[in-house]
Design an enzyme around this catalytic site. Structure first.
Site, PDB file in Angstrom:
ATOM      1  NE  ARG A  51      -0.600  -0.303   5.001  1.00 42.69           N
ATOM      2  CZ  ARG A  51      -0.133  -1.428   5.520  1.00 42.69           C
ATOM      3  NH1 ARG A  51      -0.225  -2.558   4.842  1.00 42.69           N
ATOM      4  NH2 ARG A  51       0.409  -1.442   6.727  1.00 42.69           N
ATOM      5  CE1 TYR A  52       1.690   3.053   4.437  1.00 38.78           C
ATOM      6  CE2 TYR A  52       2.818   1.002   4.953  1.00 38.78           C
ATOM      7  CZ  TYR A  52       1.934   2.003   5.302  1.00 38.78           C
ATOM      8  OH  TYR A  52       1.279   1.947   6.490  1.00 38.78           O
ATOM      9  CB  ILE A  53       5.933   0.552  -2.970  1.00 35.17           C
ATOM     10  CG1 ILE A  53       5.282  -0.819  -2.943  1.00 35.17           C
ATOM     11  CG2 ILE A  53       6.897   0.713  -1.817  1.00 35.17           C
ATOM     12  CD1 ILE A  53       6.278  -1.974  -3.011  1.00 35.17           C
TER      13      ILE A  53
END
Length: 881
Positions: free
Chosen positions: A128-130
Site C-alpha cells: 500500500r506504500y509503494i
C-alpha cells in the site's frame, strides 16, 4: 470406498460382484495419475519459463494487468496485485513477491518508493506504500494485441495472453530460478547491451559468446560456464581492495549474497580462526562499502586470498538452463535460447509488418473507393431509392465501371461504410488532399514491402534502435576475469600449535604438555622423518600416532621446492655411509616412504631441514682403528646437487663414523626464482604463466606504475594483490630512471620529468598533486621517444615534433615538477619506439641464476596515447600496457 468382505460377496451373483468392483479405486492408479498431473502443473505453470517470452505465468499476468492499468502514471502496488488476481489464482502474497522481484531487476518496471535493496537484502515496504508503472522499454518490447494469442482466465471471465509477444531476449536479460518436480531451472542474468550485440551478430551470421552480468557487480570467472547448461559453474568474487596497510574495503559483492550474509560469513571465519580481523564496519548505502580492519602484523594480501577461500567473498554458481518449448521442458544452452529469441523477434516483426501492410491496403482501398464515390457523384443515385436494398444495389451498380481501379473486389461492407459518409464530408471533399492521402498510404505500403523483403536487416535495425534508446547506463557491471586457484593451507592463519612426544611417537595440537614444534592451522599436513630412514606425510589432528624415534617433524607445504633436506645415513647395520640433498615434491598422504636405499637396519646419522636450500659444512669424526691415519674430515653439502627424495645419494665413507658435528651453516645454493606476470588474473607467479619478469633474489623488488601517477615497489611474493589501475610492471632496476609526461592541473601545462624511484614500499605520487592532473605517458626505457602533434592556433599549424626525453631533460629528484613540454598546446602525444640501449653486458642483480635476460624479459613501456583536443579539464585518456 471400502471393499466388500468375503461374507458379503459370497451370496452375490457375477453381475452384482462386477458392479461392486467398479467402485474400487486402487491407490497405485490414483498416485500415478494425480502425481503426474501435479508435476506437469508445477513445471508448466509455476517454475519454468516459456521460451517465447521468458516469463513465468505469474510474471506474465502481472505485466498484462499493469498494461491494462497503464495511463502513464504510477499505480499503487496493492491495486496492481488486486487487478492481477483476476488472472492469477494463487493469492496476493505470491503476486506481490513476484512483482517486487520484477521491479528490482530494473528493466520492465519503473518503481517509486521503498522497493527493498538487493545489496543489503532489505525487503520492500508494504504494497500500500509503494507504486509502479511499466517502463518505456517494457511498453515497447512486451505488448501488441494484434500478435498476441489469448486464452480464458482460470474463472472464464477474462482473456489473458498465452504468451506475450516479446521482441527481445528477456529471459536472458532477467534470469530466472525455479524448482519443479524432478527438475530445476537456473538461468543467470545477462547484460542488456551484450544481448543486443549477440542477437545482431547471430542475425548477420556471425559467431557470438554471451556471459552473465550481475547487478551486484563483482568479479566472475566464466571459464567453465558451459553455455549455461548443466555441469557448468561460475565462480563469482567480491571486489576487495586495500585501503591502507591495516584496512580492506569491499565495494562489490557476489551475485546471490547480501552485505549481511557476507559479513556473517566473515565473522564466522574469524570465530573459527580461519582468518584474523579486528573489526568490521558496514557503511553500505547506495553503494556497497564494507570496511575490514586487520590487527597489526596481519598481511592484507594473504587476508584477501583467505576471504576468497573461506568466506562468501567467493561463491560458485551452477547454472541449469531449462525452458518450456512446445509445452515440454527442454534443457539447452543460453546461446540456443538467444537464437530462438532472435528468430522469434524476427517472426513477430514480420507479423507486425504483414498486419500493418494489410491495414494500409484496407485504408488505400476505402480511400480510393470514397474518392470514386464522391468524385463520380454516385451518392446522387440513391436519392430516389425507397428501400435499403435498393440503396445498396444502386451504389453497387454505380461503382461497377470503376472496379478495375481497385486492388480487390467491392464487398457489401464496403458499400455500407460508404453510406455512413456524412453530407458535410461530401460537401467539403478535396480531391487534391485525397490524392495526397492515397499517395502517403502507397508510400507506407512500399516501405512495409521493402522491410518484408529485407526482414533480417529490419530486425537488426530494430535491435540497434533499442540499444540506442535504452542502452545508456546499462554497461557491464561484472568484470570478467579468470581466477587463480587459492591453496587454502597457504592463506588460512595459524590457529593451533603442533606438539610432539618423540618417545611414544604421538603428534598433534592436543598434546599441550609435550614438546612444542611450531604454529599451524587445523587443516595443515605434517611431515615426519624417523631414525629408521622412513618418512610420512599425514593430516594434523588432535592426537595421532606417527611412529617412534622421530628426528624431524614440521608443517608440510605442498609443492615447496625451496626447502632442502641434508641427510647422512648408514645403509644397513654394517654398510657404508651415504650423503644426499633432496626436496620433497609429490607425496601420497599416510604412505611411508624410505629416505635410504631401504636395506633392513639402515639408520639416519644426520638430518637437517633448510627452508631456503642452505648448504652446510660437516665435521665427520671416524672411529679409530689400526692403520687409520686420518680420523676426521670435513664435508660440504654445497658440492651435492639437490635431487629427489628417492635418490640413493653419494658415498660419504665406508669407515664407521663416531660422530658428526655441524661446523658451518652455508649460503643458499638455490638459483634465483623466476617470476612471471599473468595479465589475465593480475597476479605474479612462479609456474611460468604469462610474461617473464626476470630472476629474483631475496633482495630484488618489483616496480609497478599506476595510471593515477603513482609508482610502488613490491617484494616478489606471489601472494600479492596489485592496484586495479596498474599500467606497467617490471623487475626493479635501482638506478634506472622513469620518464614521464603529465598534465599539471595547477599550472595547466604539459610537463616532462625524469627521476629515479626511491626505495621503500609506499605508494608514491610522481605527478602534480593538483586535482585534475593526469599521467599521459610513462616509460622505464633508457632512451624513450614521443611524437607531439600541436593544436592549430589561428592560421598557423605547427608541424609534429619528435622528442627524445633522455636528451630533453636531465634526471632530477622525485619532487621536481619537470620541464614544460612545449610553448604551444599539444593536441596529441604518441609514444614512439625507444632508441636501442648501448651494447654492453650488464651485471646480474639477482644473485645466482640471474642473467642478462632480465632486462629484455620485462614488459615494454606502457603505450599511452592521449587526445588533447578537448579542454584541459576534460582530457580523455587511452591506455594500453
Amino acid at each position: 470406498m471400502a471393499e466388500d468382505t468375503p461374507e458379503e460377496t459370497e451370496g452375490m451373483d457375477l453381475s452384482e460382484q462386477h458392479a461392486s468392483d467398479e467402485h474400487i479405486t486402487h491407490l497405485g492408479g490414483m498416485y500415478e495419475n494425480w502425481f503426474l498431473d501435479y508435476a506437469s502443473y508445477v513445471i508448466l505453470e509455476r517454475a519454468v519459463p516459456y521460451v517465447e517470452d521468458g516469463l513465468k505465468p505469474v510474471q506474465r499476468r502481472i505485466l498484462h494487468a499493469m498494461q491494462e492499468l497503464d495511463d502513464g502514471r504510477y499505480n499503487k502496488v496493492a491495486n496492481i496485485i488486486g487487478h492481477t488476481m483476476k488472472y492469477h489464482p494463487h493469492g496476493d502474497a505470491s503476486i506481490g513477491d513476484a512483482l517486487v522481484q520484477l521491479g528490482q531487476k530494473d528493466l520492465l518496471i519503473d518503481c517509486q518508493g521503498n522497493w527493498g535493496n538487493i545489496l543489503t537484502g532489505d525487503s520492500a515496504a508494504a504494497a500500500r506504500y509503494i507504486e509502479a508503472r511499466l517502463s518505456k522499454l517494457g511498453n515497447e518490447i512486451l505488448f501488441n494485441p494484434k500478435t498476441t494469442h489469448w486464452q480464458l482466465s482460470y474463472d472464464g471471465r477474462n482473456n489473458e495472453p498465452i504468451t506475450l509477444p516479446v521482441k527481445f531476449p528477456l529471459l536472458l536479460a532477467q534470469g530466472v530460478e525455479g524448482i519443479a518436480v524432478g527438475l530445476a531451472c537456473k538461468i543467470l542474468p545477462h547484460n542488456f547491451i551484450e544481448l543486443i550485440d549477440a542477437s545482431v551478430a547471430y542475425l548477420k551470421g556471425k559467431s557470438f559468446e554471451i556471459y552473465p552480468d550481475f547487478l551486484t557487480g563483482g568479479l566472475a570467472d566464466f571459464s567453465k560456464y558451459n553455455d549455461g547448461m548443466r555441469g557448468g559453474k561460475v565462480r563469482v568474487r567480491a571486489k576487495i581492495s586495500q585501503l591502507d596497510k591495516n584496512t580492506l574495503v569491499i565495494t562489490e559483492i557476489p551475485f546471490g549474497t547480501t552485505t549481511g550474509s557476507l559479513i556473517e560469513s566473515i565473522i564466522s571465519a574469524n570465530e573459527k580462526e580461519k582468518i584474523k580481523i579486528r573489526k568490521i564496519e558496514d557503511n553500505t548505502a547506495e553503494n556497497v562499502e564494507i570496511l575490514i580492519h586487520l590487527p597489526a602484523g596481519i598481511s592484507p594480501d594473504i587476508t584477501i586470498d583467505a576471504l576468497y577461500a573461506v568466506t562468501d567473498c567467493e561463491i560458485t554458481i551452477s547454472p541449469n538452463a531449462c525452458i518450456i518449448e512446445n509445452d515440454k521442458p527442454r534443457f539447452t544452452g543460453v546461446s540456443d535460447i538467444l537464437r530462438l529469441s532472435a528468430d522469434n523477434t524476427r517472426y513477430l516483426l514480420q507479423r507486425e509488418l504483414e498486419i500493418e501492410k494489410a491495414e494500409l491496403e484496407e485504408a488505400w482501398h476505402f480511400s480510393s473507393l470514397e474518392k470514386i464515390f464522391i468524385e463520380e457523384r454516385i451518392y446522387r443515385d440513391i436519392e430516389e431509392a425507397e428501400t435499403w436494398e435498393e440503396v445498396i444495389s444502386r451504389i453497387d451498380k454505380g461503382l461497377q465501371p470503376f472496379r478495375s481501379r481497385l486492388k480487390r473486389d467491392i464487398t457489401h461492407d464496403d458499400i455500407v461504410r460508404l453510406t455512413e459518409i456524412r453530407i458535410k464530408r461530401i460537401s467539403k471533399f478535396d480531391a487534391f488532399k485525397a490524392d495526397e492521402q492515397i499517395k502517403g498510404i502507397e508510400e507506407k505500403i512500399a516501405q512495409c514491402e521493402n522491410h518484408l523483403a529485407n526482414l533480417t536487416e529490419y530486425t537488426v535495425a530494430w535491435y540497434l534502435n533499442l540499444k540506442k534508446k535504452y542502452g545508456a547506463g546499462r554497461e557491464r557491471k561484472t568484470e570478467i576475469r579468470p581466477f587463480e586457484n587459492i591453496e587454502l593451507a597457504k592463506v588460512v592463519i595459524n590457529n593451533a600449535k603442533l606438539y610432539v612426544n618423540r618417545e611414544e611417537g604421538f603428534a598433534g595440537y592436543g598434546l599441550k604438555k609435550d614438546e612444542y614444534v611450531c604454529e599451524c592451522s587445523d587443516i595443515d599436513d605434517i611431515v615426519v622423518m624417523r631414525a629408521d630412514g622412513t618418512m610420512l606425510v599425514t593430516r594434523i589432528s588432535d592426537k595421532a600416532f606417527v611412529g617412534k624415534d622421530i628426528l624431524h617433524i614440521n608443517v608440510f607445504r605442498k609443492n615447496d621446492d625451496r626447502t632442502t633436506y641434508n641427510l647422512v645415513y648408514q645403509d644397513g647395520k654394517t654398510g657404508p655411509y651415504f650423503v644426499k640433498r633432496f626436496a620433497i615434491s609429490g607425496v601420497i598422504r599416510d604412505k611411508e616412504y624410505p629416505l635410504t636405499k631401504g636395506t633392513k637396519g639402515s639408520k639416519v646419522i644426520y638430518l637437517s631441514a633448510n627452508p631456503n636450500g642452505e648448504s652446510e659444512t660437516l665435521h665427520v669424526f671416524l672411529k679409530p682403528r689400526p692403520k687409520l691415519k686420518k680420523t676426521s674430515f670435513e664435508f660440504d653439502f654445497g658440492t651435492l646437487a639437490i635431487k629427489g627424495r628417492g635418490a640413493a645419494g653419494n658415498t660419504l665413507t665406508k669407515i664407521p663414523i663416531r660422530k658428526i658435528v655441524l661446523k658451518e651453516k652455508g649460503q643458499s645454493t638455490l638459483a634465483a626464482r623466476q617470476i612471471w606476470w599473468d595479465e589475465s588474473v593480475k597476479r605474479i607467479n612462479t609456474e611460468g604463466r604469462g610474461s617473464l619478469l626476470g630472476s629474483f633474489g631475496p633482495a630484488d623488488k618489483i616496480l609497478t606504475l599506476m595510471q593515477s601517477g603513482h609508482y610502488r615497489l613490491y617484494p616478489a611474493d606471489p601472494a600479492l594483490h596489485f592496484e586495479e589501475d596498474l599500467i606497467h610492471i617490471e623487475k626493479f632496476r635501482p638506478q634506472q630512471p622513469i620518464s614521464a609526461v603529465y598534465y599539471d592541473a595547477e599550472t595547466k601545462e604539459h610537463m616532462v620529468k625524469r627521476f629515479v624511484p626511491e626505495s621503500g614500499d609506499k605508494k608514491t605520487l610522481f605527478i602534480s598533486e593538483a586535482e585534475g592532473s593526469v599521467l599521459i605517458y610513462a616509460s622505464t626505457d633508457t632512451f624513450p621517444r614521443i611524437q607531439v602533434d600541436f593544436a592549430k592556433m589561428g592560421k598557423v599549424e605547427r608541424a609534429s615534433q619528435e622528442i627524445e626525453l633522455e636528451s630533453f631533460i636531465a634526471v632530477k629528484g622525485l619532487k621536481a615538477k619537470g620541464k614544460k613540454l612545449a610553448q604551444q598546446p599539444p593536441k596529441k602525444i604518441t609514444p614512439l619506439e625507444s632508441l636501442p640501449e648501448p651494447e654492453h653486458e650488464p651485471e646480474p642483480e639477482g644473485g645466482p641464476g640471474a642473467d642478462e635476460a632480465d632486462d629484455s624479459a620485462t614488459d615494454a613501456a606502457p603505450n599511452i596515447v592521449i587526445d588533447l583536443e578537448a579542454d584541459d579539464d576534460q582530457l580523455r585518456l587511452f591506455g594500453e600496457s
